[in-house]
Design a protein around this motif. Structure first.
Motif, PDB file in Angstrom:
ATOM      1  N   ILE A 185    -138.668  93.746  22.751  1.00  0.00           N
ATOM      2  CA  ILE A 185    -137.260  93.437  23.020  1.00  0.00           C
ATOM      3  C   ILE A 185    -137.144  92.538  24.242  1.00  0.00           C
ATOM      4  CG2 ILE A 185    -135.052  94.437  23.751  1.00  0.00           C
ATOM      5  CD1 ILE A 185    -135.865  96.912  22.010  1.00  0.00           C
ATOM      6  N   ALA A 186    -137.880  92.855  25.286  1.00  0.00           N
ATOM      7  CA  ALA A 186    -137.825  92.027  26.496  1.00  0.00           C
ATOM      8  C   ALA A 186    -138.268  90.594  26.207  1.00  0.00           C
ATOM      9  CB  ALA A 186    -138.699  92.640  27.587  1.00  0.00           C
ATOM     10  N   MET A 187    -139.338  90.448  25.428  1.00  0.00           N
ATOM     11  CA  MET A 187    -139.844  89.114  25.119  1.00  0.00           C
ATOM     12  C   MET A 187    -138.854  88.313  24.279  1.00  0.00           C
ATOM     13  SD  MET A 187    -142.815  88.559  26.482  1.00  0.00           S
ATOM     14  CE  MET A 187    -143.384  87.195  25.478  1.00  0.00           C
ATOM     15  N   THR A 188    -138.313  88.929  23.251  1.00  0.00           N
ATOM     16  CA  THR A 188    -137.407  88.186  22.372  1.00  0.00           C
ATOM     17  C   THR A 188    -136.069  87.915  23.053  1.00  0.00           C
ATOM     18  OG1 THR A 188    -136.791  90.288  21.304  1.00  0.00           O
ATOM     19  CG2 THR A 188    -138.468  88.951  20.218  1.00  0.00           C
ATOM     20  N   GLN A 189    -135.653  88.802  23.952  1.00  0.00           N
ATOM     21  CA  GLN A 189    -134.449  88.511  24.735  1.00  0.00           C
ATOM     22  C   GLN A 189    -134.698  87.314  25.645  1.00  0.00           C
ATOM     23  OE1 GLN A 189    -133.024  91.610  27.365  1.00  0.00           O
ATOM     24  NE2 GLN A 189    -131.622  90.217  28.406  1.00  0.00           N
ATOM     25  N   ALA A 190    -135.811  87.343  26.370  1.00  0.00           N
ATOM     26  CA  ALA A 190    -136.104  86.277  27.328  1.00  0.00           C
ATOM     27  C   ALA A 190    -136.256  84.924  26.646  1.00  0.00           C
ATOM     28  CB  ALA A 190    -137.367  86.610  28.115  1.00  0.00           C
ATOM     29  N   ALA A 191    -136.766  84.931  25.415  1.00  0.00           N
ATOM     30  CA  ALA A 191    -136.979  83.682  24.683  1.00  0.00           C
ATOM     31  C   ALA A 191    -135.754  83.244  23.889  1.00  0.00           C
ATOM     32  CB  ALA A 191    -138.171  83.832  23.740  1.00  0.00           C
ATOM     33  N   TYR A 192    -134.659  84.004  23.989  1.00  0.00           N
ATOM     34  CA  TYR A 192    -133.412  83.680  23.276  1.00  0.00           C
ATOM     35  C   TYR A 192    -133.655  83.592  21.766  1.00  0.00           C
ATOM     36  CZ  TYR A 192    -128.490  82.284  23.786  1.00  0.00           C
ATOM     37  OH  TYR A 192    -127.117  82.255  23.775  1.00  0.00           O
TER      38      TYR A 192
END
Length: 360
Positions: A295-302
């Motif tokens: 979740i953190a990765m996909t949030q950060a990558a928009y």
């Protein structure tokens, strides 16, 4: 493509170990570069994936030549500002038949899609690699710039609010850069589809998949570019590009395979076997922790579509709405308010669809 049984990575490791005991593998030695010293000491499983899947499988697939794979890999590593990998793959590209002039031209082409800082960085790395190889600093075959300000615009109505941007697009990017002889239109299309995939740039992927077909890139080659790039920019980028490419193929009347990811069908096998069949169940991290990370990765990558998927999965894996809410705020401090606003909006949507009250 039928799914393999068992663990893709584990099976591949065992198979390649057995083969290497019986038969010399000179082509593998030539294809697979030596890992940087100590690069995988802290993550041996990552080293297994590199050896068995990335180089043992993906780089060996016949759908793209080694030269084509080097072109797209250098392009993607430039676009992602991945300096160490870029240095490795520039050397590998020279070994795979990409010329010095083609590398120089690739850098100039890619910077229009990923920004001048990536081009400046790649040019610096290229100079180092050329010097190490005993090549001249400036490629001798490079042609001089020829202004095409009088060319008919390819997109005459583009960007009416920013006319200078329209001039750059029409006169410099398409009339000039795309027409330079150092790279063929086919090569430029391979590179541009790859960079669009890596940057999660759906509209660019859509346009350039169509342009690639017009420039002689086959449907199978486009699918393979997406699959290849997935290992350098992440599975969410490959899934997104596969979806976009499938739409273009369908519009062109091209046959689509019976697959969940028909734009890049080999992703079905990789995701089922390597991602969810092997990596997610590993005991070193709980499912909850893996969801937090994803979740953190996909949030950060928009990566909106993938974030929505993994917010749902995170709830299923025991993360509370309050924890997800706190994660949105935490990640924002490291990735910026736009991704925080987008993540908060998606979290609210997912909670409402589940009938879960929003956190206070």
């Amino acid at each position: 493509m039928p799914h393999s049984t068992g663990s893709l990575c584990g099976t591949a490791v065992a198979a390649f170990a057995l083969i290497s005991l019986m038969v010399p593998q000179p082509h593998l030695a030539a294809q697979q570069p030596a890992a940087p010293t100590g690069a995988y000491a802290a993550s041996p499983y990552l080293g297994e994936i590199r050896d068995a899947v990335l180089y043992g499988d993906i780089w060996e697939r016949p759908q793209l030549s080694a030269r084509d794979r080097s072109l797209v890999t250098v392009a993607v590593n430039q676009a992602l500002y991945a300096t160490n990998e870029l240095r490795i793959h520039m050397g590998r590209a020279l070994d795979n038949g990409v010329t010095q002039s083609e590398i120089a031209e690739l850098i100039a082409h890619v910077l229009w899609y990923s920004g001048f800082p990536t081009g400046v960085n790649a040019a610096r790395v290229a100079a180092e690699v050329f010097e190490q190889r005993g090549l001249p600093t400036s490629p001798p075959e490079s042609s001089p710039r020829e202004s095409r300000a009088d060319a008919d615009p390819l997109f005459p109505g583009a960007f009416p609010a920013t006319p200078y941007l329209s001039d750059l697009l029409n006169q410099v990017v398409y009339a000039e850069t795309w027409e330079r002889p150092e790279l063929s239109p086919r090569d430029r299309s391979l590179i541009t589809v790859a960079v669009g995939t890596a940057l999660y740039a759906s509209s660019e992927v859509r346009y350039h998949v169509g342009r690639a077909l017009d420039n002689g890139v086959t449907q199978e080659e486009i699918s393979e570019v997406i699959t290849h790039v997935t290992f350098y920019s992440g599975f969410p980028t490959g899934v997104n590009a596969s979806r976009v490419a499938a739409g273009v193929f369908e519009q062109r009347g091209l046959p689509l395979p019976d697959a969940r990811f028909p734009g890049a069908p080999y992703l079905d096998t990789l995701i089922d076997d390597l991602v969810y069949g092997e990596t997610w169940p590993r005991s070193e991290l709980s499912l909850r922790d893996r969801s937090l990370i994803t979740i953190a990765m996909t949030q950060a990558a928009y990566q909106t579509d993938q974030l929505r998927v993994h917010l749902r999965r995170g709830l299923d894996n025991g993360i509370t709405p309050e924890e997800l809410s706190e994660m949105m705020a935490h990640v924002t401090l490291y990735a910026g308010f736009p991704v925080g606003v987008n993540g908060s909006r998606l979290l609210a949507e997912v909670l409402r669809e589940r009938g879960i009250p929003l956190p206070n």
